[in-house]
Motif scaffolding. Sequence first.
Motif, mmCIF file in Angstrom:
data_model
loop_
_atom_site.group_PDB
_atom_site.id
_atom_site.type_symbol
_atom_site.label_atom_id
_atom_site.label_comp_id
_atom_site.label_asym_id
_atom_site.label_seq_id
_atom_site.Cartn_x
_atom_site.Cartn_y
_atom_site.Cartn_z
ATOM 1 N N GLU A 180 27.181 28.006 -37.913
ATOM 2 C CA GLU A 180 27.453 28.959 -38.234
ATOM 3 C C GLU A 180 26.177 29.539 -39.205
ATOM 4 O O GLU A 180 25.717 30.438 -39.270
ATOM 5 N N ILE A 183 23.270 30.532 -36.985
ATOM 6 C CA ILE A 183 23.336 31.781 -36.331
ATOM 7 C C ILE A 183 23.089 32.957 -37.187
ATOM 8 O O ILE A 183 22.399 33.939 -37.108
ATOM 9 N N PRO A 229 24.402 24.590 -29.244
ATOM 10 C CA PRO A 229 25.345 25.675 -29.369
ATOM 11 C C PRO A 229 25.131 26.897 -30.137
ATOM 12 O O PRO A 229 25.132 28.057 -29.732
ATOM 13 N N THR A 233 24.706 30.692 -28.357
ATOM 14 C CA THR A 233 25.547 31.845 -29.017
ATOM 15 C C THR A 233 24.551 33.152 -29.426
ATOM 16 O O THR A 233 24.682 34.205 -28.896
ATOM 17 N N GLU A 237 23.815 36.962 -27.386
ATOM 18 C CA GLU A 237 23.643 38.122 -28.335
ATOM 19 C C GLU A 237 22.344 38.856 -27.959
ATOM 20 O O GLU A 237 22.165 39.940 -28.488
#
Length: 332
Positions: A180, A183, A229, A233, A237
């Motif tokens: 998180e 990202i 991962p 992600t 995007e």
Amino acid sequence: MTDSPRPLVLSLGEPAGVGPEIVAAAWRELRGQTSFAVIGDAALLRGHAPVRPVMEPGEAVGLFSDALPVIDMPLPAPVTPGQPDAANAGVVADWIEQGVSLVLDGQASGLVTAPIAKAPLYAAGFRFPGHTEFIAELTADAPYRGTRGPVMMLTARDLRACLVTIHVALDQVPELVTAERVIRTSRVVHETMKRDFGIARPRLALAALNPHAGEGGALGLQEIEVLAPAVATLRAEGVDITDPRPADTLFHDEARRTYDAAICLYHDQALIPVKTLDFWGGVNATLGLPIIRTSPDHGTGFDIAGKGVARPDSLIAAIRLASEMAAARSAG
């Protein structure tokens, strides 16, 4: 360089540090190139440069070549170089708050902050770890299209190094480097490269946490379980970001030509290459805020304050970067 549509504002920072002398030196260097108004104590600055009090930043443009424009907010206690006084800390915080307000109101194009000293601020009740968190709160209610920061970026020459974690103990880094966080940081950097640097298709390089990027799991699993991962992600995007790269091969001249910004996972991973490339001229920029904010990448310099030996290189670079970022944001 040409002027931004509006001048910058510069908060004076810790008055007992090197701030007053490097601000004056930056004014002497940048006359004819850009303009800014200082938010600080005019009487203190008169010992370093010819000063002209102004009521608003816009007045700085016409007189910058002849005098240092100062929005005068006087200090309550005398200043002794090298000896900070908590009695002045409240006004130091007010200088920053006023700078943020002037940028949010559209009177200034960006904020440059001279270094502050944490101890006298804490003694006076300041409740933030530093500039970055304070400015983030001051701008929290302002409209902003994009992923919110703050994200710290350090620059030197052609390197932009952006941090996922900042001032934390090294043994805490593995648990704080989450998918998180990676990202969110990468989104902020991707958006900032487009909005504030005019890079249409930013290229991001992700530093690995472990030596040799974990060596397929033999030297750590974070690259496999956390970073890969996050990369997947981000790519979904539309973010152009590399797989985790070994940090020891990420910052040499040839490698830096392959990306526009590096996503670094902890403090020294970013700061060592930045300070090796340009120890005196590094800049700290805060990304993901409604305002442009930069600062020199050094502290208050109490040991040399008032001796006339402080170098203004980093502050000059911070002013130039803020002007360039503000111009790019205005043109976007």
